[in-house]
Design an enzyme around this catalytic site. Sequence first.
Site, PDB file in Angstrom:
ATOM      1  N   ARG A 112      70.559  39.581  45.579  1.00  0.00           N
ATOM      2  CA  ARG A 112      69.113  39.406  45.743  1.00  0.00           C
ATOM      3  C   ARG A 112      68.881  38.449  46.901  1.00  0.00           C
ATOM      4  O   ARG A 112      69.624  37.466  47.093  1.00  0.00           O
ATOM      5  CB  ARG A 112      68.475  38.824  44.478  1.00  0.00           C
ATOM      6  CG  ARG A 112      68.258  39.834  43.351  1.00  0.00           C
ATOM      7  CD  ARG A 112      67.186  40.879  43.682  1.00  0.00           C
ATOM      8  NE  ARG A 112      66.975  41.841  42.603  1.00  0.00           N
ATOM      9  CZ  ARG A 112      67.622  42.995  42.472  1.00  0.00           C
ATOM     10  NH1 ARG A 112      68.529  43.365  43.368  1.00  0.00           N
ATOM     11  NH2 ARG A 112      67.331  43.822  41.485  1.00  0.00           N
TER      12      ARG A 112
ATOM     13  N   GLU B  46      61.426  40.489  51.356  1.00  0.00           N
ATOM     14  CA  GLU B  46      61.910  41.862  51.404  1.00  0.00           C
ATOM     15  C   GLU B  46      60.722  42.802  51.304  1.00  0.00           C
ATOM     16  O   GLU B  46      59.953  42.675  50.358  1.00  0.00           O
ATOM     17  CB  GLU B  46      62.891  42.076  50.251  1.00  0.00           C
ATOM     18  CG  GLU B  46      63.690  43.345  50.407  1.00  0.00           C
ATOM     19  CD  GLU B  46      64.827  43.456  49.411  1.00  0.00           C
ATOM     20  OE1 GLU B  46      65.641  42.530  49.272  1.00  0.00           O
ATOM     21  OE2 GLU B  46      64.873  44.498  48.753  1.00  0.00           O
TER      22      GLU B  46
ATOM     23  N   HIS C 140      68.168  47.397  51.577  1.00  0.00           N
ATOM     24  CA  HIS C 140      68.375  47.423  50.116  1.00  0.00           C
ATOM     25  C   HIS C 140      68.807  48.817  49.640  1.00  0.00           C
ATOM     26  O   HIS C 140      68.112  49.470  48.852  1.00  0.00           O
ATOM     27  CB  HIS C 140      67.109  46.960  49.379  1.00  0.00           C
ATOM     28  CG  HIS C 140      67.397  46.402  48.015  1.00  0.00           C
ATOM     29  ND1 HIS C 140      66.654  45.417  47.412  1.00  0.00           N
ATOM     30  CD2 HIS C 140      68.378  46.710  47.121  1.00  0.00           C
ATOM     31  CE1 HIS C 140      67.150  45.147  46.212  1.00  0.00           C
ATOM     32  NE2 HIS C 140      68.206  45.929  46.007  1.00  0.00           N
TER      33      HIS C 140
END
Length: 319
Positions: free
Chosen positions: A237, A266, A285
């Site tokens: 993360r 993000e 991602h």
Amino acid sequence: MAKVFITRDIPQAGLELLAGQCDYTVWRGDGPPSHRELCAGVAGCHGILSLLTDRLDGIVMDAAGAQLRVISNMAVGYDNIDVAAARARGIAVGNTPGVLTETTADLAFALMAGAARRIVEGVDHVRAGKWLTWGPKVLLGHDLHGATLGIVGFGRIGQALARRAAGFGMRVLFVDSGNKSEAAAQLGAKRVTLAEMLPVADFMSLHVPSTPETRYMIGSTQLAMMKPSAILVNTARGDLVDPAALEDSLRRRLIAAAALDVTEPEPLPVGHALLALPNCLVVPHIGSASHATRDLMATMAARNLLAGLAGVPLPNPVP
Ligand code: NAP
Ligand code: GLV
């Protein structure tokens, strides 16, 4: 029939399991629903099938109504869900552990190799017409074989990365809140503290969940303790790493490179300082993004959802 809100178009394998079992609506916007759109979408629903891009807090749960029984996240990470708020309201929460382990470890290894051998810089070099001859000092990188890999979080994905590293003759050190002695013995890995790992790791790969304890666990102090030749990989993360400290350490070459599948914020906005650094490799991602794995995740999320709607224990509840 139970009403369900699905926050994005998920693979057909998951939708097929739900067909005829519940009355579902799929959010068809270009991106994730905003918080306000989420609140409107879930109103009156008994179940929500969510993604890691959706913030599911008590406000959304209350907007759904007292009949909400289950939130099924199509991800192993569930830091986007206020689990305590769900428990307080008697709402079951599920996730998708295990099915994405190998695919995510594949990406972590690919990022490690990509940054070590400067693959993206090499591609850019060729595309820019700079490949004029073989160069004895062109794009020199770092060896994987024989290097020391530090794995932070020796759970499913961390251990899967260690299995890959064994094939490359890497020495594996790990940090974990548990002792993981059985896995350590099987994989020939050694448990150390983060302070012991930082000065010796040639590669460091992060695999802990995002929690208040792990947020910014890699900041300027930790980066300064790493080798100038070290490479940091993050497929866990974004908020595990302080982005300003990372930018500074990459710019000043306190570490050699970073390879990131997850970032803070993000997505990284166009023009973000990290995107301008040649020693920072960023992908959007895609850790679990293989056809087969996304089908498995959608299927698992659908099964959790159906169990929650039926009021029986979820096959994969969050711990
Ligand atoms: P996991 O099996 O639960 O592994 C996490 C490990 O970290 C566990 O061994 C856990 O120990 C340990 N840990 C937790 N808090 C820690 C701390 N403060 N310090 C040290 N160790 C700690 O989870 P996983 O399936 O490997 O997934 C890991 C994370 O990767 C997920 O939470 C998710 O955020 C991320 N992920 C990203 C992608 C992607 O697309 N990029 C894909 C999948 C997963 P205990 O078990 O003893 O608590
Ligand atoms: C992806 O990041 C996941 O947590 O599944």
